[in-house]
Enzyme design. Structure first.
Site, mmCIF file in Angstrom:
data_model
loop_
_atom_site.group_PDB
_atom_site.id
_atom_site.type_symbol
_atom_site.label_atom_id
_atom_site.label_comp_id
_atom_site.label_asym_id
_atom_site.label_seq_id
_atom_site.Cartn_x
_atom_site.Cartn_y
_atom_site.Cartn_z
ATOM 1 N N ILE A 36 0.687 -1.275 -0.026
ATOM 2 C CA ILE A 36 -0.009 0.003 -0.210
ATOM 3 C C ILE A 36 0.873 1.322 -0.022
ATOM 4 C CG2 ILE A 36 -1.665 1.422 1.612
ATOM 5 C CD1 ILE A 36 -2.716 -1.273 2.143
ATOM 6 N N GLY A 37 1.966 1.076 0.832
ATOM 7 C CA GLY A 37 2.792 2.354 0.800
ATOM 8 C C GLY A 37 4.015 2.292 1.745
ATOM 9 N N GLU A 38 4.794 3.125 1.903
ATOM 10 C CA GLU A 38 6.064 3.074 2.730
ATOM 11 C C GLU A 38 6.294 4.238 3.239
ATOM 12 O OE1 GLU A 38 10.698 1.424 2.349
ATOM 13 O OE2 GLU A 38 9.339 1.585 0.769
ATOM 14 N N GLY A 39 6.615 4.407 4.411
ATOM 15 C CA GLY A 39 6.859 5.460 5.287
ATOM 16 C C GLY A 39 8.303 5.513 6.056
ATOM 17 N N THR A 40 8.515 6.519 6.774
ATOM 18 C CA THR A 40 9.802 6.552 7.555
ATOM 19 C C THR A 40 9.871 5.121 8.543
ATOM 20 O OG1 THR A 40 9.618 8.961 7.414
ATOM 21 C CG2 THR A 40 11.021 7.980 9.066
ATOM 22 N N TYR A 41 8.641 5.060 8.852
ATOM 23 C CA TYR A 41 8.843 3.938 10.073
ATOM 24 C C TYR A 41 8.314 2.679 9.433
ATOM 25 C CZ TYR A 41 9.746 8.036 12.788
ATOM 26 O OH TYR A 41 10.234 9.368 13.367
ATOM 27 N N VAL A 44 3.531 -0.642 4.429
ATOM 28 C CA VAL A 44 2.078 -1.098 4.854
ATOM 29 C C VAL A 44 1.855 -1.861 3.681
ATOM 30 C CG1 VAL A 44 0.081 -0.567 5.205
ATOM 31 C CG2 VAL A 44 1.853 0.994 6.103
ATOM 32 N N ASP A 154 0.672 15.071 14.385
ATOM 33 C CA ASP A 154 1.249 14.916 12.940
ATOM 34 C C ASP A 154 -0.238 14.860 12.191
ATOM 35 O OD1 ASP A 154 2.800 15.010 10.572
ATOM 36 O OD2 ASP A 154 3.274 12.913 10.786
#
Length: 366
Positions: A36-41, A44, A154
């Site tokens: 689904i996605g990728e973030g700093t932490y 997903v 945030d």
């Protein structure tokens, strides 16, 4: 006696007692259906629970930067979400371990849309009734948190999810924490993604309140209306210039004591004494402009609370807010590209890297 608990700590369901399969607590029982996605932490994934066929979101906690176990942000997220049960706050179903101790996943309810991508994907602007529905759901989530003495820190469009039932969910609690509403605490001002960051944070205030979330709510409200970010700045100086151009300069009459904040003298303000909200939102009713102005108020002590915003006349005038069930549906946008989402993510990554060393030193206290 209470119902037995599963190995992950969750209370076993009635289905367990009857011998039917319950949601499992092992990674092997989930089939990954796509990223689904990728973030700093973390990364997903969309996944299917093999035992129940339920579609969920699997967030893999990024451990490659940690030497002492799970990151503070993930621990905070788990601790706070385990206390939350609200229709507009993302539901954390369980925490599971993968093949190794450093392979940890958070299992969330699945939502088809991230609002930032959806707004980029859907060219037609939301109707007034739809904006009211989305905004009320956002404010209800924030009100719920603030009533429990938690600020999100945030709040932004990409941390708002929408499912196909028209239900909006606030997610990503990595920067959230509890606070004391009576005795002001000291916190790091390096929070909130730049576009949604309140003026008191820009000026270095360390004794801020939950009002920082309400400024972010104002930015989100404007974004629902415009289908574009209100303050798409690249630096804090540029952000403050954009804020002043729209709202006028801060001064001691409207915000007593602002000029004594640590970074107040670091900014050079243009000669701009006027508020241009009404001109910039010509299709917004006077009540809507008043609500937006109340959220984008310089003085955090005078800024609307979530409870006050929900009671605002804007939500009572015609047309009424749509119920979630009446909201339009869209194809899933998780695999679509969003330049605006990328820019926001890049800014967020920069901010988190910059505050990383500071957070390492102050994590135990703040």
């Amino acid at each position: 006696m209470g119902a037995p608990r599963s190995p992950g700590g969750a209370r076993a369901s009635d289905d367990d007692a009857r011998g039917r399969p319950s949601a499992p607590d092992e990674l092997k029982n989930y089939e990954k259906l796509g990223r689904i996605g990728e973030g700093t932490y973390g990364v997903v994934y969309k996944a299917r629970c093999r035992a129940t066929n339920e579609i969920v979101a699997l967030k893999r906690v990024r451990m490659d930067r940690e030497r002492d176990g799970m990151p503070l942000t993930s621990l905070r997220e788990i601790k706070i979400l385990q206390r939350c049960a609200h229709e507009n706050v993302i539901s954390l179903k369980r925490v599971i371990q993968g093949e190794t101790p450093s392979n940890v996943f958070l299992v969330f309810e699945y939502c088809e849309h991230e609002m930032a991508r959806l707004i980029d994907f859907v060219k037609t602007k939301f109707t007034t009734s739809e904006v009211k529905s989305l905004m009320m759901q956002t404010l209800r989530a924030v009100e719920y948190l603030h009533e429990r003495k938690v600020f999100h820190r945030d709040l932004k469009l990409s941390n708002l999810l929408l499912n196909q039932r028209g239900e909006l969910k606030l997610c990503d609690f990595g920067l959230a924490r509890t606070y004391d509403p009576i005795e002001a605490g000291i916190y790091t001002p390096k929070v909130v993604t730049l576009w949604y960051r309140a003026p008191e944070l820009l000026f270095g205030e360390e004794q801020y309140t939950a009002a920082i979330d309400m400024w972010s709510c104002g930015c989100v409200f404007a974004e629902f209306l415009k289908h574009a970010p209100l303050f798409p700045a690249s630096t804090e100086i540029e952000l403050m210039q954009m804020i002043c151009a729209l709202l006028g300069n801060p001064n001691s009459n409207i915000w007593p004591g602002w000029d004594s904040l640590p970074h107040a003298k670091s900014f050079k303000f243009p000669e701009q004494p006027y508020n241009f909200l009404e001109l910039n939102f010509p299709s917004l009713s006077p009540a809507g402009v008043d609500l937006l102005d109340g959220l984008l108020t310089y003085d955090p002590g005078k800024r609307l609370t979530a409870k006050e915003a929900l009671a605002h006349e804007y939500f009572k005038e015609m047309p009424p807010p749509k119920s979630p069930a009446e909201m339009p549906t869209f194809p899933s946008t998780h695999n679509t590209s969003s330049s605006r989402s990328r820019r926001a993510a890049e800014d967020n990554d920069r901010s988190k890297r910059q505050r990383g060393a500071l957070d390492d030193r102050i994590a135990a206290v703040f």
